[in-house]
Design an enzyme around this catalytic site. Structure first.
Site, PDB file in Angstrom:
ATOM      1  N   HIS A 133      -2.946   1.202 -34.577  1.00 51.14           N
ATOM      2  CA  HIS A 133      -3.576  -0.121 -34.622  1.00 51.14           C
ATOM      3  C   HIS A 133      -3.824  -0.720 -33.236  1.00 51.14           C
ATOM      4  O   HIS A 133      -4.396  -1.794 -33.133  1.00 51.14           O
ATOM      5  CB  HIS A 133      -2.697  -1.098 -35.417  1.00 51.14           C
ATOM      6  CG  HIS A 133      -2.458  -0.665 -36.833  1.00 51.14           C
ATOM      7  ND1 HIS A 133      -1.333   0.031 -37.222  1.00 51.14           N
ATOM      8  CD2 HIS A 133      -3.214  -0.818 -37.939  1.00 51.14           C
ATOM      9  CE1 HIS A 133      -1.397   0.287 -38.519  1.00 51.14           C
ATOM     10  NE2 HIS A 133      -2.533  -0.212 -38.980  1.00 51.14           N
ATOM     11  N   GLU A 172      -0.449   3.787 -31.700  1.00 55.08           N
ATOM     12  CA  GLU A 172      -1.747   4.447 -31.618  1.00 55.08           C
ATOM     13  C   GLU A 172      -2.600   4.264 -32.869  1.00 55.08           C
ATOM     14  O   GLU A 172      -3.786   4.545 -32.854  1.00 55.08           O
ATOM     15  CB  GLU A 172      -1.575   5.942 -31.316  1.00 55.08           C
ATOM     16  CG  GLU A 172      -1.023   6.778 -32.420  1.00 55.08           C
ATOM     17  CD  GLU A 172      -0.949   8.258 -32.041  1.00 55.08           C
ATOM     18  OE1 GLU A 172      -1.116   9.082 -32.942  1.00 55.08           O
ATOM     19  OE2 GLU A 172      -0.724   8.574 -30.857  1.00 55.08           O
TER      20      GLU A 172
END
Length: 198
Positions: free
Chosen positions: A90, A88
């Site tokens: 990148h 969550e």
């Protein structure tokens, strides 16, 4: 209760706007200097939007449990469940395996459903730590075993493809509940059967 119990598990996603997702993907790529006018790249925003939509959509499934008529009280373990999710932080994938085991109580679960539960929670932007705990907590709530253990081993492309570029590194997380947490012998048996050394 009858011979088996079934719970329909659906992912409740908010409404999707695929046209907006395609436009956003095109704007994102263009902002990074990627020209989209070649034949190879022209349809990339659409493919990108649909690819992420697929990554974020778990399949519905029926959670099926059965009475533990034989009073089986030893560890049940499914190893090497293929797992993929998206970091969550990148929005890059992480892939690996989950080992899911439990000490049954009054009911046992269809074995394939352990993999379905893992997929259900993996199909969204995730943290590996949270994912491990969500799988264990959800199974504890719906199966009510005497103990449950989940270990996930995964390679994160946000570590291997960018930043530190630590190729081949793996992250291991575990959640143990009930007897598998409280009893050292049960905990050791679980880790020995998963092949993970704590």
């Amino acid at each position: 209760m009858g011979s088996h119990a079934t719970l329909r598990v659906l992912h409740q996603a908010p409404g999707r706007d695929m046209a907006a997702a395609e436009n956003a993907a095109a704007a994102f790529l263009t902002a990074l200097g990627i020209e989209l006018d070649s034949e190879s790249l022209r349809d990339t925003p659409r493919r990108m939007a649909h690819g992420y939509a697929e990554l974020f959509t778990p399949r519905a499934f029926d959670l099926t449990t059965f009475p533990n008529d034989e009073n089986y009280d030893e560890l049940i373990l499914v190893r090497n469940v293929a797992l993929r999710s998206v970091c969550e932080h990148h929005l890059l994938p992480f892939v690996g395996t989950a080992h899911i085991g439990y000490l049954p109580g009054e009911r046992i679960i269809g074995l394939s459903k352990l993999a379905r539960v893992a997929e259900h929670f993996a199909c969204r932007p995730q943290l590996q730590e949270r994912l491990t705990k969500q799988i264990a907590d959800w199974l504890a709530e719906h199966l009510r075993p005497r103990g449950i253990g989940v270990v996930i081993q995964a390679e994160h492309s946000c570590m291997t493809l960018r930043g530190v570029q630590s190729i081949g590194s793996a992250t291991v997380t575990s959640t143990l509940l009930g007897t598998l947490r409280a009893d050292p012998r049960s905990r050791q048996e679980f880790f020995a059967l998963t092949g993970v050394n704590p």
